[in-house]
Write an enzyme that holds these catalytic residues in place. Structure first.
Site, PDB file in Angstrom:
ATOM      1  N   SER A  33       0.821  -1.211   0.000  1.00  0.00           N
ATOM      2  CA  SER A  33       0.000   0.000   0.000  1.00  0.00           C
ATOM      3  C   SER A  33       0.856   1.263   0.000  1.00  0.00           C
ATOM      4  O   SER A  33       0.365   2.353  -0.286  1.00  0.00           O
ATOM      5  CB  SER A  33      -0.950   0.000   1.201  1.00  0.00           C
ATOM      6  N   CYS A  34       2.144   1.130   0.299  1.00  0.00           N
ATOM      7  CA  CYS A  34       3.062   2.267   0.217  1.00  0.00           C
ATOM      8  C   CYS A  34       3.182   2.743  -1.225  1.00  0.00           C
ATOM      9  O   CYS A  34       2.861   2.020  -2.165  1.00  0.00           O
ATOM     10  CB  CYS A  34       4.457   1.864   0.683  1.00  0.00           C
ATOM     11  N   VAL A  35       3.696   3.952  -1.381  1.00  0.00           N
ATOM     12  CA  VAL A  35       3.959   4.513  -2.705  1.00  0.00           C
ATOM     13  C   VAL A  35       5.414   4.944  -2.771  1.00  0.00           C
ATOM     14  O   VAL A  35       5.965   5.435  -1.786  1.00  0.00           O
ATOM     15  CB  VAL A  35       3.033   5.716  -2.996  1.00  0.00           C
TER      16      VAL A  35
END
Length: 183
Positions: A33-35
């Site tokens: 879910s990180c970018v």
């Protein structure tokens, strides 16, 4: 490819960023879910990558605490590029990550992706590619000087990315946040 075999690999984890003008370096990370924002100035031949996660439990995309962490991560990357000779009007970015890994929970990945897109638009930084959202984690490699990126999607059953994100915590923004000067 010959150049890839000789490349020095640097792994960028959540809360970190790395900038270089060395064409022999490839940056890598694992995203759920990180970018990660991968930015470069093609004229100055300098580029870098960050890896950020909005804190969990965000009530809305406008939540100040969550925004502060993400803005800080983006400002660090932009400022380091500018220090190394990049010019704001030439910056280009690719965004990766923002997956929804667990059904039924808040889609923090989408919030991360939305934030990154809004940040680039507000700062006038061209978005030239990437891969956001979806339901799979990603293994990402980025060659910051050339701007080349390669991702491999991970099987949804592969919990490696989710487990790493669950153990991590957003990096605290230092006192005096907001004092970062954007050129």
């Amino acid at each position: 490819m010959r150049g890839e075999a000789a490349a020095a690999k640097i792994h960028v984890v959540q809360g970190e960023q790395f900038v270089t003008d060395d064409p022999g370096i490839v940056l890598s990370t694992l995203l759920g879910s990180c970018v990660s924002a991968c930015m470069r100035d093609p004229v100055a031949a300098v580029g870098g990558m960050n890896h950020f996660l909005l804190p969990g439990g965000v009530a809305s995309a406008a939540d100040g605490v969550a925004q502060r962490h993400a803005v800080h991560a983006m400002e660090l990357l932009v400022n380091e590029l500018l220090k190394r000779g990049a010019r704001r009007e030439r910056l280009e970015a690719k965004l990766f990550g923002g997956a929804r890994l667990i059904d039924g929970l808040t889609d923090i990945g989408s919030k991360n992706a939305d934030f990154a897109e809004r940040f680039l638009a507000a700062e006038g930084i061209r978005l030239v590619g990437g891969s956001l959202r979806g339901e799979q984690g990603r293994k990402l490699q980025y060659w910051p000087v050339s701007g080349r990126a390669r991702q491999s999607l991970m099987e949804r059953e592969n919990r490696q990315v989710f487990d790493a994100e669950r153990r991590s915590r957003p990096v605290a923004v230092p006192a005096g946040e907001g004092a970062v000067e954007l050129f």
